[in-house]
Design a protein around this motif. Structure first.
Motif, PDB file in Angstrom:
ATOM      1  N   THR A 253       0.830  -1.208   0.000  1.00  0.00           N
ATOM      2  CA  THR A 253       0.000   0.000   0.000  1.00  0.00           C
ATOM      3  C   THR A 253       0.870   1.266   0.000  1.00  0.00           C
ATOM      4  O   THR A 253       0.859   2.075   0.942  1.00  0.00           O
ATOM      5  CB  THR A 253      -0.933   0.012   1.231  1.00  0.00           C
ATOM      6  OG1 THR A 253      -1.457  -1.295   1.470  1.00  0.00           O
ATOM      7  CG2 THR A 253      -2.105   0.958   0.975  1.00  0.00           C
ATOM      8  N   LEU A 254       1.616   1.419  -1.052  1.00  0.00           N
ATOM      9  CA  LEU A 254       2.596   2.506  -1.134  1.00  0.00           C
ATOM     10  C   LEU A 254       1.948   3.887  -0.952  1.00  0.00           C
ATOM     11  O   LEU A 254       0.838   4.144  -1.436  1.00  0.00           O
ATOM     12  CB  LEU A 254       3.315   2.457  -2.477  1.00  0.00           C
ATOM     13  CG  LEU A 254       4.380   1.367  -2.618  1.00  0.00           C
ATOM     14  CD1 LEU A 254       4.773   1.183  -4.067  1.00  0.00           C
ATOM     15  CD2 LEU A 254       5.600   1.712  -1.762  1.00  0.00           C
ATOM     16  N   GLU A 255       2.691   4.746  -0.261  1.00  0.00           N
ATOM     17  CA  GLU A 255       2.292   6.137  -0.066  1.00  0.00           C
ATOM     18  C   GLU A 255       3.352   7.032  -0.701  1.00  0.00           C
ATOM     19  O   GLU A 255       4.499   6.613  -0.901  1.00  0.00           O
ATOM     20  CB  GLU A 255       2.170   6.441   1.434  1.00  0.00           C
ATOM     21  CG  GLU A 255       1.158   5.580   2.154  1.00  0.00           C
ATOM     22  CD  GLU A 255       1.122   5.848   3.653  1.00  0.00           C
ATOM     23  OE1 GLU A 255       1.903   6.708   4.121  1.00  0.00           O
ATOM     24  OE2 GLU A 255       0.318   5.184   4.352  1.00  0.00           O
ATOM     25  N   LEU A 256       2.941   8.278  -0.988  1.00  0.00           N
ATOM     26  CA  LEU A 256       3.891   9.204  -1.608  1.00  0.00           C
ATOM     27  C   LEU A 256       5.150   9.365  -0.753  1.00  0.00           C
ATOM     28  O   LEU A 256       6.264   9.471  -1.273  1.00  0.00           O
ATOM     29  CB  LEU A 256       3.234  10.583  -1.811  1.00  0.00           C
ATOM     30  CG  LEU A 256       2.097  10.652  -2.810  1.00  0.00           C
ATOM     31  CD1 LEU A 256       1.523  12.070  -2.871  1.00  0.00           C
ATOM     32  CD2 LEU A 256       2.552  10.214  -4.198  1.00  0.00           C
ATOM     33  N   GLY A 257       4.973   9.334   0.560  1.00  0.00           N
ATOM     34  CA  GLY A 257       6.087   9.509   1.481  1.00  0.00           C
ATOM     35  C   GLY A 257       7.065   8.350   1.503  1.00  0.00           C
ATOM     36  O   GLY A 257       8.120   8.442   2.143  1.00  0.00           O
TER      37      GLY A 257
ATOM     38  N   GLY B  32      21.810   0.670  -3.627  1.00  0.00           N
ATOM     39  CA  GLY B  32      20.499   1.215  -3.316  1.00  0.00           C
ATOM     40  C   GLY B  32      19.483   1.032  -4.427  1.00  0.00           C
ATOM     41  O   GLY B  32      19.843   0.800  -5.596  1.00  0.00           O
ATOM     42  N   THR B  33      18.231   1.103  -4.047  1.00  0.00           N
ATOM     43  CA  THR B  33      17.109   1.122  -4.985  1.00  0.00           C
ATOM     44  C   THR B  33      16.380   2.438  -4.803  1.00  0.00           C
ATOM     45  O   THR B  33      15.935   2.757  -3.693  1.00  0.00           O
ATOM     46  CB  THR B  33      16.133  -0.043  -4.737  1.00  0.00           C
ATOM     47  OG1 THR B  33      16.779  -1.280  -5.002  1.00  0.00           O
ATOM     48  CG2 THR B  33      14.899   0.100  -5.636  1.00  0.00           C
ATOM     49  N   ARG B  34      16.296   3.207  -5.870  1.00  0.00           N
ATOM     50  CA  ARG B  34      15.592   4.490  -5.818  1.00  0.00           C
ATOM     51  C   ARG B  34      14.142   4.233  -6.163  1.00  0.00           C
ATOM     52  O   ARG B  34      13.803   3.889  -7.287  1.00  0.00           O
ATOM     53  CB  ARG B  34      16.212   5.470  -6.809  1.00  0.00           C
ATOM     54  CG  ARG B  34      15.447   6.773  -6.983  1.00  0.00           C
ATOM     55  CD  ARG B  34      15.651   7.714  -5.839  1.00  0.00           C
ATOM     56  NE  ARG B  34      17.047   8.094  -5.651  1.00  0.00           N
ATOM     57  CZ  ARG B  34      17.476   8.830  -4.632  1.00  0.00           C
ATOM     58  NH1 ARG B  34      16.618   9.260  -3.714  1.00  0.00           N
ATOM     59  NH2 ARG B  34      18.744   9.135  -4.516  1.00  0.00           N
ATOM     60  N   LEU B  35      13.250   4.393  -5.175  1.00  0.00           N
ATOM     61  CA  LEU B  35      11.818   4.181  -5.359  1.00  0.00           C
ATOM     62  C   LEU B  35      11.113   5.526  -5.437  1.00  0.00           C
ATOM     63  O   LEU B  35      11.276   6.375  -4.560  1.00  0.00           O
ATOM     64  CB  LEU B  35      11.240   3.372  -4.185  1.00  0.00           C
ATOM     65  CG  LEU B  35       9.724   3.235  -4.144  1.00  0.00           C
ATOM     66  CD1 LEU B  35       9.222   2.435  -5.347  1.00  0.00           C
ATOM     67  CD2 LEU B  35       9.278   2.578  -2.836  1.00  0.00           C
ATOM     68  N   THR B  36      10.346   5.695  -6.490  1.00  0.00           N
ATOM     69  CA  THR B  36       9.528   6.887  -6.650  1.00  0.00           C
ATOM     70  C   THR B  36       8.068   6.456  -6.672  1.00  0.00           C
ATOM     71  O   THR B  36       7.689   5.589  -7.465  1.00  0.00           O
ATOM     72  CB  THR B  36       9.858   7.640  -7.949  1.00  0.00           C
ATOM     73  OG1 THR B  36      11.245   7.997  -7.938  1.00  0.00           O
ATOM     74  CG2 THR B  36       9.017   8.903  -8.079  1.00  0.00           C
ATOM     75  N   VAL B  37       7.269   7.042  -5.796  1.00  0.00           N
ATOM     76  CA  VAL B  37       5.848   6.745  -5.734  1.00  0.00           C
ATOM     77  C   VAL B  37       5.080   7.957  -6.250  1.00  0.00           C
ATOM     78  O   VAL B  37       5.261   9.076  -5.757  1.00  0.00           O
ATOM     79  CB  VAL B  37       5.407   6.413  -4.293  1.00  0.00           C
ATOM     80  CG1 VAL B  37       3.927   6.053  -4.263  1.00  0.00           C
ATOM     81  CG2 VAL B  37       6.241   5.270  -3.730  1.00  0.00           C
TER      82      VAL B  37
END
Lengths: 112, 112
Positions: free
Chosen positions: B80-84, B106-111
């Motif tokens: 349940t990904l959130e922008l934060g 690292g893994t750069r995650l952008t939501v």
């Protein structure tokens, strides 16, 4: 109060000079202390670890630990432009717990 | 010796989705820790695994979970990904009994 505190900088140092980075920590029981270097867009790289009071030298880097004052520092001698990065102080409260608490980091710029 | 590897390196997800990130530690390292790095909060500890068991957990909601396999590879999952949740997720491995942790890229995650 944050557990690990660093001056966020930026800290600007001329090439060839000594850069001095400081870190204080709140938990008096902290056991292990580390300095990581992080270039922009990269992951942290371990550059120094220190476990007992006093100085530890590795090449141009010297880590200093004072447990009574709850203070850790990193000195970089003969600073080079390639040393420009963010330096993160990390503390392990429980030895072997594999949980590091990081400061916010100090951004260091070495000016040619 | 190969370093810590993480896949994927970049991810773009939308709110409400879930994501799984993977980490392979340095050969011989059995402890794997996960951290979240954001500009506002800095580097924060998520959890640590050793011998397929979670030994330590940071102050993150239950949406963040992980596991470790018998070959020491680890995965973390965010539901349940959130922008934060947009952040750099870092995996670090260490040798048994040592507090010295070595980070992957690292893994750069952008939501969105």
């Amino acid at each position: 109060q944050k557990e690990v505190e660093q001056n966020s900088g930026p800290l600007s140092v001329p090439e060839g000079a000594i850069a001095s980075l400081n870190c204080t920590y709140s938990d008096r029981g902290s056991q292990s202390f580390f300095w990581y270097r992080q270039y922009s867009g990269k992951s942290p790289e371990l550059i120094m670890s220190i476990y007992s009071n006093g100085d530890k030298e590795d090449g141009r880097f010297t880590a200093q630990l004072n447990k009574a004052s709850q203070y850790v520092s990193l000195l970089i001698r003969d600073s080079q432009p390639s040393d420009s990065a963010t330096y993160l102080c990390a503390v392990s409260v429980i030895q072997g717990a594999q949980k590091l608490v990081f400061g916010q980091g100090t951004r260091l710029t070495i000016n040619p | 010796k190969a370093g810590v590897t993480q896949t994927p390196r970049y991810l773009i997800k939308t709110r409400g989705q879930q994501v799984t990130l993977s980490c392979s530690p340095i050969s011989g390292h059995r402890s794997v820790s996960w951290y979240q790095q954001t500009p506002g909060q800095g580097l924060q500890f998520l959890f640590e695994y050793f011998s397929e068991t979670q030994r330590n957990k940071g102050n993150f909601p239950g949406r963040f979970s992980g596991r470790q396999f018998s070959n020491s590879r680890s995965e973390m999952n965010v539901s349940t990904l959130e922008l934060g949740d947009s952040a750099l997720y870092l995996c670090a491995s260490s040798f048994e009994g040592s507090d010295e942790q070595y980070f992957g890229p690292g893994t750069r995650l952008t939501v969105t």
